[in-house]
Design an enzyme around this catalytic site. Structure first.
Site, PDB file in Angstrom:
ATOM      1  N   LYS A  33       0.266  10.429   4.774  1.00 14.66           N
ATOM      2  CA  LYS A  33       0.412   9.157   5.450  1.00 14.66           C
ATOM      3  C   LYS A  33       1.552   8.859   5.964  1.00 14.66           C
ATOM      4  O   LYS A  33       1.540   8.240   7.066  1.00 14.66           O
ATOM      5  CB  LYS A  33      -0.292   8.195   4.820  1.00 14.66           C
ATOM      6  CG  LYS A  33       0.725   7.548   3.666  1.00 14.66           C
ATOM      7  CD  LYS A  33      -0.043   6.282   2.925  1.00 14.66           C
ATOM      8  CE  LYS A  33       1.039   5.761   2.058  1.00 14.66           C
ATOM      9  NZ  LYS A  33       2.316   5.312   2.360  1.00 14.66           N
ATOM     10  N   THR A  34       2.745   9.075   5.502  1.00 14.88           N
ATOM     11  CA  THR A  34       3.956   8.753   5.805  1.00 14.88           C
ATOM     12  C   THR A  34       4.360   9.669   7.054  1.00 14.88           C
ATOM     13  O   THR A  34       4.848   9.079   7.944  1.00 14.88           O
ATOM     14  CB  THR A  34       5.110   8.970   4.688  1.00 14.88           C
ATOM     15  OG1 THR A  34       4.568   8.168   3.571  1.00 14.88           O
ATOM     16  CG2 THR A  34       6.247   8.424   5.045  1.00 14.88           C
ATOM     17  N   ASP A 212       2.154  -0.014   6.915  1.00 14.23           N
ATOM     18  CA  ASP A 212       1.953   1.116   5.766  1.00 14.23           C
ATOM     19  C   ASP A 212       1.281   0.375   4.743  1.00 14.23           C
ATOM     20  O   ASP A 212       1.509  -0.947   4.365  1.00 14.23           O
ATOM     21  CB  ASP A 212       3.285   1.521   5.838  1.00 14.23           C
ATOM     22  CG  ASP A 212       3.216   2.884   4.423  1.00 14.23           C
ATOM     23  OD1 ASP A 212       1.991   3.675   4.555  1.00 14.23           O
ATOM     24  OD2 ASP A 212       4.102   3.039   3.999  1.00 14.23           O
ATOM     25  N   GLU A 213       0.326   1.120   3.777  1.00 14.01           N
ATOM     26  CA  GLU A 213      -0.102   0.520   2.658  1.00 14.01           C
ATOM     27  C   GLU A 213      -0.658  -0.653   2.997  1.00 14.01           C
ATOM     28  O   GLU A 213      -0.735  -1.766   2.128  1.00 14.01           O
ATOM     29  CB  GLU A 213       0.912   0.141   1.351  1.00 14.01           C
ATOM     30  CG  GLU A 213       1.799   1.589   1.227  1.00 14.01           C
ATOM     31  CD  GLU A 213       1.117   2.338   0.281  1.00 14.01           C
ATOM     32  OE1 GLU A 213      -0.138   2.338   0.084  1.00 14.01           O
ATOM     33  OE2 GLU A 213       1.674   3.320  -0.190  1.00 14.01           O
ATOM     34  N   GLN A 243      -6.974   2.829  -3.392  1.00 10.03           N
ATOM     35  CA  GLN A 243      -5.593   2.752  -3.962  1.00 10.03           C
ATOM     36  C   GLN A 243      -5.391   1.152  -4.255  1.00 10.03           C
ATOM     37  O   GLN A 243      -4.161   0.968  -4.127  1.00 10.03           O
ATOM     38  CB  GLN A 243      -4.704   3.335  -3.288  1.00 10.03           C
ATOM     39  CG  GLN A 243      -4.797   5.079  -3.640  1.00 10.03           C
ATOM     40  CD  GLN A 243      -3.630   5.815  -3.535  1.00 10.03           C
ATOM     41  OE1 GLN A 243      -2.538   5.859  -3.882  1.00 10.03           O
ATOM     42  NE2 GLN A 243      -3.636   6.481  -2.131  1.00 10.03           N
ATOM     43  N   ARG A 589      -1.198  10.708  -9.036  1.00  8.05           N
ATOM     44  CA  ARG A 589       0.216  11.201  -9.115  1.00  8.05           C
ATOM     45  C   ARG A 589       0.594  12.568  -9.399  1.00  8.05           C
ATOM     46  O   ARG A 589       1.752  12.989  -9.312  1.00  8.05           O
ATOM     47  CB  ARG A 589       0.868  10.075 -10.130  1.00  8.05           C
ATOM     48  CG  ARG A 589       0.754   8.660  -9.942  1.00  8.05           C
ATOM     49  CD  ARG A 589       0.979   8.120  -8.410  1.00  8.05           C
ATOM     50  NE  ARG A 589      -0.306   8.160  -7.678  1.00  8.05           N
ATOM     51  CZ  ARG A 589      -0.147   8.116  -6.405  1.00  8.05           C
ATOM     52  NH1 ARG A 589       0.854   8.063  -5.677  1.00  8.05           N
ATOM     53  NH2 ARG A 589      -1.492   8.063  -5.691  1.00  8.05           N
TER      54      ARG A 589
END
Length: 682
Positions: A33-34, A212-213, A243, A589
């Site tokens: 995503k980044t 973002d997020e 998430q 993670r």
């Protein structure tokens, strides 16, 4: 253009090129995503020709913002003016610096942190629990409620008292030109709401907005984004509904679930290729999250091939669990795995104690993320308070902290007298001491102390003058003038505290070196915006809560406390779907290997309890247990809901009805039982 698209897959490339109108990019864990968001920013500037200054990219942590900024600039090259890429709170800070004068306030305000906020609250009211008041004030601000609104809403006496504290707290902030974290966004929104021309001008400036997020945004942040998009609809948000784990602090999953309702004609893209974790890890993560009903739906697809199976550790108690995990970590490190590539995660912070003891016995270095932050240490807070007073002579809160550091012979009674007299004279304590004669001060404090106070004021003014002339040299003059290291002489932890002070001085010099045009107030505000994740560095294994691990990744992950009551937390107020998302976040993670640990009994809250292993083992397909496997309702007692015929109501109870769930709902005094599938949550 090759540089921008070289690392993108087909789905990412299509999303990057879709620049006009609202765009929702659903990005699964580890799906790049980044890379996608920074590539889209670079494409807007270098591919479409949008001036970088007309873009705004928002995220949630300084760490993420820094990484994204570096990567975006690396793709753009030769941009005359860098794009604004920062956290929501940093954007608010910058906006207020330019516009807070429209509220009749000065722009040399200082941002207070959570600790400062609690101290102010405790001084106003020490009878009601400070964390409760702080939480309610935060809720009021994020709901755009004034103290008057809070009074009207308060039904219970306790909440009337909290509303009164809120009123006094707001008055204190205004009087001392302070703003808290919530103000950075709430005041920004209020300025845009109250000044339509400013809102129009700001929206026209930021023609292309990216977030973002997005699943971590709250209602106020959504309203702010709608203001920023008021002259256009070019907003692209990247996030993962699976998430969304910050409901407890106000994040609203409905923002991402209903993005297409908030912004019409939304284009939706799904990023499902996972570039982080091995196939066995993704298999259990996908199986677990599939049990959630409230999700937009996607499945992580492995791109890194197979690897080691997920390991389940079963221990008798927490001591055995700690021994097993320490042994496993020792083997990993002995085999050449770097300590910083290993992390131990837990849902409840108190579980870290037994693991810490096990790691200490095994002589394994560890770093507790979310322990006492560097900037929260007393010696560092003292230094920050000195800088605050030098920046703003009228900051009574910080002045009182340093007035007797180093010791100047002033007890609490003397400080209280000075404060009362200053208040009566309608002056800050600093201004009161400065304008009073030694004889006048002697009526309040001892003769010797009166002279010391006058000298203290002169010294502060002298150091403030140095700060104006040379910010870089200021820190040396501060130490030389006040001998701050002497405060801790002969204390058992003197060396550690002095090392922390030296570290702070080095950080200050480094900041000024990298930001030569910045002054003390910019430095202070940068400190306040630091986040817990900025602690993660160095050569030791990491221990942290699942919440703190969000956005991080490690080769080897150990998750402890996989028992009913710990993960998931169960009981009144718990949201099983959010608990499951926490499990999903913790699983994803891990890059190479995932180890899940549960015990048969734990010592917790003063007694030992027998425990059942988490239902998540079953749901993830890791074992067949006695726990009943069922998909749980997204509704819980207290939820506000809507029915297409009966309107808005509140859930009074939830019960099973065959394969469905039955909700008992109060619709304006009329109670009805209705199947959950006919109800939507507000």
């Amino acid at each position: 253009m090759e540089k921008i698209f070289a690392r993108l897959n087909e789905e990412q490339s299509i999303a990057v090129k879709n620049t006009e109108g609202p765009v929702l990019i659903l990005a699964g864990a580890g799906s790049g995503k980044t890379t996608t968001i920074v590539s889209r920013l670079a494409y807007l500037v270098k591919g479409v020709g949008i001036p970088a200054s007309n873009t705004l990219t928002l995220t949630f942590t300084n760490k993420a913002a820094k990484e994204m900024r570096e990567r975006a600039l690396g793709m753009m090259e030769d941009v005359s003016y860098p794009p604004l890429l920062c956290t929501f709170h940093k954007f608010g800070l910058l906006f207020l610096k330019f516009n807070i004068h429209l509220m009749g306030r000065k722009n040399n305000f200082v941002v207070i942190d959570t600790d400062d906020k609690k101290r102010i609250i405790k001084k106003i009211n020490s009878e009601i629990a400070t964390p409760l008041i702080a939480s309610e004030i935060s809720r009021y601000k994020n709901s755009l409620m004034t103290p008057d609104d809070a009074y009207k809403q308060a039904e219970l006496y306790n909440y009337q008292q909290i509303a009164k504290v809120y009123e006094e707290y707001e008055a204190y902030l205004a009087e001392n030109n302070l703003v808290d974290f919530d103000d950075l966004i709430a005041l920004t929104y209020k300025l845009l709401e109250d000044n339509p021309e400013l809102a129009k001008k700001t929206s026209e400036k930021y023609q292309y907005i990216m977030v973002d997020e997005y699943q971590d945004t709250n209602e106020l942040q959504l309203k702010l984004l709608q203001k920023l998009c008021s002259t256009h609809n070019n907003i692209c948000v990247v996030g993962d509904d699976d998430q969304s784990i910050y409901g407890w602090r106000g994040a609203h999953i409905r923002n991402i679930m209903e993005f297409d309702q908030d912004f019409e004609n939304t284009a939706v893209f799904k990023l499902q290729n996972n570039y982080r974790s091995r196939e066995p890890i993704l298999k259990v993560a996908n199986a677990l999250i599939e049990h959630n009903r409230s999700r937009l739906g996607k499945e992580l697809k492995p791109t890194r091939g197979s690897g080691e199976d997920v390991v389940v550790l079963n221990s008798h108690d927490e001591s055995e669990e700690a021994r097993k995990i320490a042994t496993n970590i020792t083997k990993l490190i002995d085999s050449g795995v770097s300590a910083k590539d290993i992390a131990v995660l837990y849902r409840v912070n108190v579980l870290s104690r037994s693991i810490e003891e096990g790691l200490n016995r095994a002589r394994i270095n560890y770093k507790l993320v979310g322990g006492q932050r560097f900037y929260d240490r007393a010696e560092v807070k003292d230094l920050i308070s000195y800088i605050r007073v030098i920046t703003n002579f009228n900051d009574d809160f910080s002045f009182k902290r340093i007035i007797n550091k180093p010791k100047r012979g002033l007890g609490k009674a003397s400080v209280d007298k000075l404060e009362l007299s200053a208040h009566a004279a309608e002056k800050s304590i600093f201004e009161f001491i400065k304008s009073s004669s030694v004889a006048e001060l002697e009526a309040l404090v001892r003769k010797k102390n009166a002279k010391t106070l006058k000298q203290f004021i002169k010294d502060i003014q002298s150091v403030a003058k140095v700060a104006e002339e040379s910010t870089y040299n200021f820190i040396d003059v501060l130490e030389d003038t006040f001998s701050l290291k002497d405060i801790y002489k002969s204390q058992p932890d003197e060396q550690e505290r002095i090392l922390n002070m030296d570290e702070f001085y080095a950080l200050f010099r480094d900041f000024i070196k990298n930001n030569p045009e910045s002054g003390l107030d910019e430095f202070l505000n940068e400190l306040t915006l630091q986040s817990e994740q900025d602690q993660v560095e160095g050569e030791s294994i990491y221990m942290m809560s699942i919440h703190a691990s969000k956005g991080l990744e490690f080769d080897h992950i150990f998750i402890i406390g996989m028992e009913e009551g710990f993960l998931p937390l169960v009981g009144d107020g718990s949201d099983l779907e959010e608990e499951r998302r926490l499990g999903y976040v913790s699983f994803t993670r891990a890059k190479e290997k995932l180890t899940l640990s549960h015990v048969s009994s734990r010592f917790y809250k003063g007694r030992r309890s027998d425990l059942e292993k988490s239902r998540f083992f079953n749901e993830a397909g890791l074992c067949q247990g006695s726990l009943k496997l069922e998909k749980n309702t997204a509704f819980k007692k207290g939820d506000l809901v809507r029915h297409k015929i009966f309107g808005t109501g509140r859930v009074l109870g939830v019960s099973k009805a065959g394969k469905e769930f039955k909700l008992n709902i109060n619709f304006a005094g009329t109670k009805k039982d209705i199947l959950a599938s006919f109800i939507e949550r507000l």
